[in-house]
Structure formats: structure tokens, C-alpha cells
Design a protein around this motif. Structure first.
Motif, PDB file in Angstrom:
ATOM      1  N   GLU A 162       0.829  -1.204   0.000  1.00 25.97           N
ATOM      2  CA  GLU A 162       0.000   0.000   0.000  1.00 25.97           C
ATOM      3  C   GLU A 162       0.866   1.258   0.000  1.00 25.97           C
ATOM      4  OE1 GLU A 162      -3.615   2.039   2.638  1.00 25.97           O
ATOM      5  OE2 GLU A 162      -2.682   0.151   3.263  1.00 25.97           O
ATOM      6  N   ALA A 163       1.927   1.269   0.803  1.00 25.59           N
ATOM      7  CA  ALA A 163       2.830   2.415   0.832  1.00 25.59           C
ATOM      8  C   ALA A 163       3.540   2.589  -0.511  1.00 25.59           C
ATOM      9  CB  ALA A 163       3.851   2.257   1.958  1.00 25.59           C
ATOM     10  N   ALA A 164       3.953   1.481  -1.124  1.00 24.49           N
ATOM     11  CA  ALA A 164       4.601   1.559  -2.435  1.00 24.49           C
ATOM     12  C   ALA A 164       3.647   2.069  -3.501  1.00 24.49           C
ATOM     13  CB  ALA A 164       5.146   0.189  -2.826  1.00 24.49           C
ATOM     14  N   ALA A 165       2.377   1.659  -3.422  1.00 26.94           N
ATOM     15  CA  ALA A 165       1.388   2.147  -4.386  1.00 26.94           C
ATOM     16  C   ALA A 165       1.147   3.640  -4.215  1.00 26.94           C
ATOM     17  CB  ALA A 165       0.077   1.377  -4.216  1.00 26.94           C
ATOM     18  N   ASN A 166       1.146   4.123  -2.981  1.00 32.72           N
ATOM     19  CA  ASN A 166       0.957   5.561  -2.743  1.00 32.72           C
ATOM     20  C   ASN A 166       2.102   6.373  -3.326  1.00 32.72           C
ATOM     21  OD1 ASN A 166      -1.470   5.145  -1.387  1.00 32.72           O
ATOM     22  ND2 ASN A 166      -0.460   4.922   0.605  1.00 32.72           N
ATOM     23  N   VAL A 167       3.323   5.873  -3.197  1.00 37.89           N
ATOM     24  CA  VAL A 167       4.470   6.566  -3.798  1.00 37.89           C
ATOM     25  C   VAL A 167       4.396   6.501  -5.320  1.00 37.89           C
ATOM     26  CG1 VAL A 167       6.982   6.586  -3.989  1.00 37.89           C
ATOM     27  CG2 VAL A 167       5.913   6.150  -1.788  1.00 37.89           C
ATOM     28  N   SER A 168       3.998   5.349  -5.841  1.00 36.99           N
ATOM     29  CA  SER A 168       3.922   5.184  -7.293  1.00 36.99           C
ATOM     30  C   SER A 168       2.880   6.117  -7.909  1.00 36.99           C
ATOM     31  CB  SER A 168       3.595   3.729  -7.630  1.00 36.99           C
ATOM     32  OG  SER A 168       3.548   3.532  -9.027  1.00 36.99           O
ATOM     33  N   LYS A 169       1.826   6.426  -7.168  1.00 32.19           N
ATOM     34  CA  LYS A 169       0.806   7.333  -7.697  1.00 32.19           C
ATOM     35  C   LYS A 169       1.372   8.721  -7.955  1.00 32.19           C
ATOM     36  CE  LYS A 169      -3.010   4.940  -5.373  1.00 32.19           C
ATOM     37  NZ  LYS A 169      -4.019   5.015  -4.276  1.00 32.19           N
ATOM     38  N   PHE A 170       2.298   9.169  -7.113  1.00 29.55           N
ATOM     39  CA  PHE A 170       2.906  10.486  -7.314  1.00 29.55           C
ATOM     40  C   PHE A 170       3.747  10.528  -8.594  1.00 29.55           C
ATOM     41  CE2 PHE A 170       1.901  10.822  -2.826  1.00 29.55           C
ATOM     42  CZ  PHE A 170       1.551  12.156  -2.684  1.00 29.55           C
ATOM     43  N   HIS A 171       4.302   9.398  -8.987  1.00 30.53           N
ATOM     44  CA  HIS A 171       5.106   9.355 -10.202  1.00 30.53           C
ATOM     45  C   HIS A 171       4.247   9.082 -11.433  1.00 30.53           C
ATOM     46  CE1 HIS A 171       9.172   9.385  -8.342  1.00 30.53           C
ATOM     47  NE2 HIS A 171       8.529   8.865  -7.314  1.00 30.53           N
TER      48      HIS A 171
END
Length: 259
Positions: A100-109
Motif C-alpha cells: 500500500e505504501a509503495a502504491a501511494n508513492v507510485s501514484k505520485f510518479h
């Protein structure tokens, strides 16, 4: 045709990519919200690694060289089974938190990448309309197959045009029977002409990539899988399941195509 047009196309691609990267750095990656998601990702990574390292069994080496028949291990007790289930749930929970944390970071990119793609689609349409029918370069070889289709895209070649005419109007339009001194070196065929599309593709594969490498923000480890990070997210899996799709099957399809 000339070095001016070539330099203009290459510099336009480079400047556009630089502007997109600087705007993304200014309005996305320098914000406190993005830095908070990075901190959350590192905490989830540390917690996951700690749980996984604590579950690795440590068995002492067997120093007995004699071959003896060992009896089968007894079946696990009820308490051991509950402890194993509890540990499995804990591992799954830490994996879900990390995904979930990785997906949140990926959304910014993902947002800046999509906007950059749209900008370059618009740039392609603008430059393509400007350079339609214009030869921007002469290739030192005769292209073949698909390469020829790319190099000649946007150029109209007929019998009334000489190769020098196609090189930017160096001579007047002439008939097929006229004699013209071809003073251009290493030009043997009219298909050596190169239109805008081929140069634009080369610029995107080289100049655009290098500029993004220098000015862009690379996602951290674990959040650099793009769409796969969104598929690993528990919420993303629920959305895909509600649409009748399986996230694991989609990941296998993407991986099979080299994604």
C-alpha cells in the motif's frame, strides 16, 4: 532542410522534457505530502524486513556423519498451529502495508508521467503539421522495410521530383526528362530522405531519455514497478476484483510481454 531543422527538433524535445521534469519537481516531489509517503514506505519496508528476518529458522549444522534413520517429526500441536497462523497473518499484514505504501508513492510518479506523455503527443502533432512534406535529413544509407516506412513518413515522392528538390528546394521543380547535376555526396536513391517522424523517434529514445535521467526523479526501490505497484495494493486488488479481473493474471500477462 539543414542542421537548423535538426537542431530545432532535438532541442525542442530536450527543452520540453526538462520543463516537464522541473515542473514535476516543483509541484509534486518537493511537497511535504510526497516526503511523508516516502517516510511511510521506508517504515513499512523496515517493519516487513524485520518480520521476515525473525521468521527464518536457524538450525544448527549436523555434525554427526553416521547415517542413522531419524523418525518422522511429530505432528504439530494445536498451539503451534495457532502460532503459525498468527505469524502468517502478521507477515501478510506487513506485506499489505508495504504494498500500500509503495502504491501511494507510485501514484505520485504516475501523474507526471501521464501528463508528460500527453505533452509529447501534443508536441508531436504540432511539429508533424509543421514539417509535413519537408525532408529534414539525408541518411547515409538506403533504409529497408519498416525503417523505410518511418523515414519516409510524411514525404510525398513522385517521378517529377529529384532528390535535390526534396532536400529543401535547392532546385526548381523539374520534369522527369531534365538533366540535373546531383552535387550532393553519397545520395544514390530518393529513399535516403528522412522525414520528421524518424528524427522525432530517435530524439525521444536518446535526448529525452538523457534529460529525464539527469533532471527526473527516480522512484525508490519497491515503488518503481509502475502499474504493478497499483495491482499489488490491497485496494487496487479489490477494485480489479469488482471489475471481474484478477490482479495476478494481469501481472502475469504484463510480465510475459516484458513489462
Amino acid at each position: 532542410m539543414g542542421t537548423t531543422d535538426i537542431f530545432r527538433i532535438i532541442s525542442t524535445v530536450a527543452i520540453t522534457q526538462a520543463i516537464c521534469d522541473l515542473l514535476a519537481q516543483r509541484f509534486v516531489f518537493s511537497k511535504e505530502k510526497y516526503r511523508h509517503t516516502l517516510t511511510t514506505l521506508e517504515r513499512a519496508r523496515t517493519k516487513r524486513d524485520k518480520v521476515l528476518s525473525s521468521t527464518i529458522p536457524t538450525t544448527p549444522p549436523n555434525t554427526n556423519t553416521t547415517t542413522t534413520t531419524t523418525p518422522p517429526p511429530p505432528p504439530p500441536s494445536r498451539s503451534a498451529t495457532k502460532a503459525l497462523e498468527k505469524l502468517t497473518k502478521k507477515i501478510q499484514r506487513t506485506e499489505d502495508d508495504f504494498n500500500e505504501a509503495a502504491a501511494n508513492v507510485s501514484k505520485f510518479h504516475t501523474g507526471p508521467n501521464v501528463l508528460t506523455s500527453l505533452v509529447f503527443i501534443i508536441l508531436y502533432r504540432v511539429l508533424s503539421s509543421e514539417y509535413t512534406g519537408t525532408m529534414v535529413a539525408i541518411l547515409p544509407f538506403q533504409p529497408w522495410g519498416l525503417v523505410k516506412r518511418l523515414t519516409l513518413r510524411g514525404l510525398v515522392l513522385d517521378g517529377e521530383f529529384d532528390v535535390v528538390k526534396l532536400m529543401g528546394g535547392l532546385v526548381e521543380r523539374v520534369g522527369a526528362g531534365s538533366n540535373i547535376n546531383l552535387s550532393v555526396p553519397r545520395v544514390f536513391c530518393v529513399t535516403q530522405g528522412c522525414g520528421f517522424l524518424f528524427l522525432y523517434i530517435l530524439s525521444n529514445m536518446s535526448v529525452k531519455f538523457l534529460v529525464h535521467k539527469l533532471l527526473g526523479r527516480k522512484p525508490p526501490d519497491g515503488a518503481d514497478k509502475g502499474v504493478l505497484n497499483l495491482m499489488d495494493d490491497p485496494q487496487g486488488k479489490k477494485i480489479l476484483h469488482s471489475l471481474g479481473m484478477d490482479a495476478d493474471e494481469l501481472k502475469e500477462v504484463k510480465t510475459s510481454f516484458g513489462g
